[in-house]
Enzyme design. Structure first.
Site, PDB file in Angstrom:
ATOM      1  N   ASP A   1      23.472 -15.278 -91.286  1.00  0.00           N
ATOM      2  CA  ASP A   1      22.616 -16.267 -90.621  1.00  0.00           C
ATOM      3  C   ASP A   1      23.195 -17.644 -90.913  1.00  0.00           C
ATOM      4  O   ASP A   1      24.020 -17.802 -91.827  1.00  0.00           O
ATOM      5  CB  ASP A   1      21.166 -16.180 -91.118  1.00  0.00           C
ATOM      6  CG  ASP A   1      20.243 -17.162 -90.406  1.00  0.00           C
ATOM      7  OD1 ASP A   1      20.283 -17.203 -89.161  1.00  0.00           O
ATOM      8  OD2 ASP A   1      19.495 -17.902 -91.071  1.00  0.00           O
ATOM      9  N   SER A   2      22.743 -18.634 -90.178  1.00  0.00           N
ATOM     10  CA  SER A   2      23.196 -19.990 -90.462  1.00  0.00           C
ATOM     11  C   SER A   2      22.633 -20.493 -91.787  1.00  0.00           C
ATOM     12  O   SER A   2      23.248 -21.320 -92.459  1.00  0.00           O
ATOM     13  CB  SER A   2      22.787 -20.934 -89.328  1.00  0.00           C
ATOM     14  OG  SER A   2      21.374 -20.956 -89.194  1.00  0.00           O
TER      15      SER A   2
ATOM     16  N   CYS B   1      19.684 -13.496 -87.154  1.00  0.00           N
ATOM     17  CA  CYS B   1      19.539 -14.772 -86.449  1.00  0.00           C
ATOM     18  C   CYS B   1      19.376 -14.467 -84.972  1.00  0.00           C
ATOM     19  O   CYS B   1      20.206 -13.739 -84.403  1.00  0.00           O
ATOM     20  CB  CYS B   1      20.771 -15.639 -86.695  1.00  0.00           C
ATOM     21  SG  CYS B   1      20.821 -17.176 -85.743  1.00  0.00           S
TER      22      CYS B   1
ATOM     23  N   GLY C   1      21.401 -23.334 -82.810  1.00  0.00           N
ATOM     24  CA  GLY C   1      20.837 -23.652 -81.501  1.00  0.00           C
ATOM     25  C   GLY C   1      21.444 -24.881 -80.869  1.00  0.00           C
ATOM     26  O   GLY C   1      21.347 -25.075 -79.650  1.00  0.00           O
TER      27      GLY C   1
ATOM     28  N   CYS D   1      11.953 -17.532 -84.751  1.00  0.00           N
ATOM     29  CA  CYS D   1      13.088 -17.966 -85.572  1.00  0.00           C
ATOM     30  C   CYS D   1      13.015 -17.180 -86.878  1.00  0.00           C
ATOM     31  O   CYS D   1      11.935 -17.072 -87.476  1.00  0.00           O
ATOM     32  CB  CYS D   1      13.015 -19.471 -85.835  1.00  0.00           C
ATOM     33  SG  CYS D   1      14.261 -20.082 -87.011  1.00  0.00           S
ATOM     34  N   THR D   2      14.143 -16.649 -87.320  1.00  0.00           N
ATOM     35  CA  THR D   2      14.120 -15.776 -88.489  1.00  0.00           C
ATOM     36  C   THR D   2      13.738 -16.521 -89.766  1.00  0.00           C
ATOM     37  O   THR D   2      13.310 -15.888 -90.737  1.00  0.00           O
ATOM     38  CB  THR D   2      15.482 -15.088 -88.683  1.00  0.00           C
ATOM     39  OG1 THR D   2      16.521 -16.075 -88.792  1.00  0.00           O
ATOM     40  CG2 THR D   2      15.791 -14.155 -87.524  1.00  0.00           C
ATOM     41  N   HIS D   3      13.860 -17.839 -89.786  1.00  0.00           N
ATOM     42  CA  HIS D   3      13.454 -18.607 -90.961  1.00  0.00           C
ATOM     43  C   HIS D   3      11.946 -18.598 -91.170  1.00  0.00           C
ATOM     44  O   HIS D   3      11.467 -18.688 -92.309  1.00  0.00           O
ATOM     45  CB  HIS D   3      13.901 -20.070 -90.828  1.00  0.00           C
ATOM     46  CG  HIS D   3      15.369 -20.278 -90.797  1.00  0.00           C
ATOM     47  ND1 HIS D   3      16.184 -19.786 -89.802  1.00  0.00           N
ATOM     48  CD2 HIS D   3      16.199 -20.949 -91.642  1.00  0.00           C
ATOM     49  CE1 HIS D   3      17.428 -20.141 -90.029  1.00  0.00           C
ATOM     50  NE2 HIS D   3      17.468 -20.846 -91.134  1.00  0.00           N
TER      51      HIS D   3
ATOM     52  N   THR E   1      19.563 -16.648 -82.316  1.00  0.00           N
ATOM     53  CA  THR E   1      20.613 -17.291 -81.534  1.00  0.00           C
ATOM     54  C   THR E   1      21.952 -16.609 -81.773  1.00  0.00           C
ATOM     55  O   THR E   1      22.736 -16.369 -80.844  1.00  0.00           O
ATOM     56  CB  THR E   1      20.710 -18.783 -81.904  1.00  0.00           C
ATOM     57  OG1 THR E   1      19.445 -19.413 -81.661  1.00  0.00           O
ATOM     58  CG2 THR E   1      21.784 -19.480 -81.092  1.00  0.00           C
TER      59      THR E   1
END
Length: 269
Positions: free
Chosen positions: A13-14, A76, A46, A183-185, A78
């Site tokens: 993930d980012s 993620c 994004g 959003c995965t966060h 995106t």
């Protein structure tokens, strides 16, 4: 089938969006070892062109090559949209790659009005509109952008997290019963979302579903998996990378229960 007695799975993930996904997988398969690859130099994804996102996903997975993981998870949304096919071309069929999709279909199946909370870029994307058209065309759906929420979560700035949640609550109609976390966060602050919007009947997120799919791709039935032997050692986070650089898990994870659990199994060797 897996290539070793202790499965080894990499998560990409980012930023901290992978934390809930790695934690959910580890709770389903405690003997598994984990690799984590975040990309803070390039977040948020994004804001990037699709081709750049695909390049970053491949670069994030490249750090796993010496470890020879049994599977890789793109934690993620995106990254999955723009990088899943590209990474599968590189790794499959030898290494299965699992992507992430917001739980729009699950929410639509509940037959109640729901909102999709996501980043500004995802909210405005053809991808999210396509998901809603495909799986929730007959449902009442409200797309709610959450500017700054993912960034506040990554920084563990809980005051900013609460402010971003309050702004999203204000944009969510009162009669809406459920929320899809797009959003995965956002799953890291489920408790704070529910505390600030107690009328929410359900939060729909995907870490458990992705963990179960990852088990299937490893050749393990999540419903019939035998328990690990009592003497089997628990799995560890063997390595963490930040934009390709080896690093320790950040202290900011201590703000979240899933982060605390991952830090507890981090290999310090």
């Amino acid at each position: 089938m897996t290539r070793r007695a202790r499965p080894l799975v990499g998560f990409i993930d980012s930023g901290l969006g992978l934390v809930d996904f790695a934690d959910s997988f580890h709770r389903l398969l405690p003997e598994a070892d984990l690799l984590l690859s975040m990309d803070p130099d390039w977040m948020p994804y994004g804001a990037l062109e699709p081709g750049v996102v695909a390049e970053r996903i491949i670069a994030s997975a490249d750090v796993f090559e010496p470890w020879e993981p049994d599977a890789v998870v793109i934690a993620c949304n995106t990254g999955s949209v723009h990088g899943l096919a590209a990474l599968r071309q590189v790794l499959e069929p030898d290494v299965p790659v699992v992507g992430t999709v917001p739980a729009v279909k699950t929410a639509a199946d509940s037959k109640v009005p729901f909102a999709v909370w996501a980043t500004q870029a995802t909210t405005a994307s053809d991808y999210q509109r396509g998901l809603i058209d495909a799986f929730a065309a007959e449902a009442e759906v409200h797309a709610v952008p959450c500017p700054g929420l993912a960034e506040a979560i990554d920084a563990a700035d809980l005051a900013a997290v609460d402010a971003a949640i309050d702004a999203a609550v204000a944009e969510t109609p009162d009669h809406v019963e459920a929320i899809v976390l797009g959003c995965t966060h956002y799953g890291l602050v489920e408790d704070r979302i529910l505390a600030r919007r107690p009328s929410t009947s359900a939060l729909h997120d995907s870490p458990v579903a992705v963990a179960r799919q990852t088990l299937r791709r490893l050749g393990i039935d999540p419903d019939e998996r035998p328990p690990a032997p009592a003497e089997a050692p628990a799995g560890r986070v063997l390595a963490t990378y930040m934009s390709g650089r080896r690093a320790a898990l950040p202290d900011t994870l201590d703000a979240y229960p899933a982060g605390v659990r991952l830090r507890a199994i981090e290999s310090r060797g």
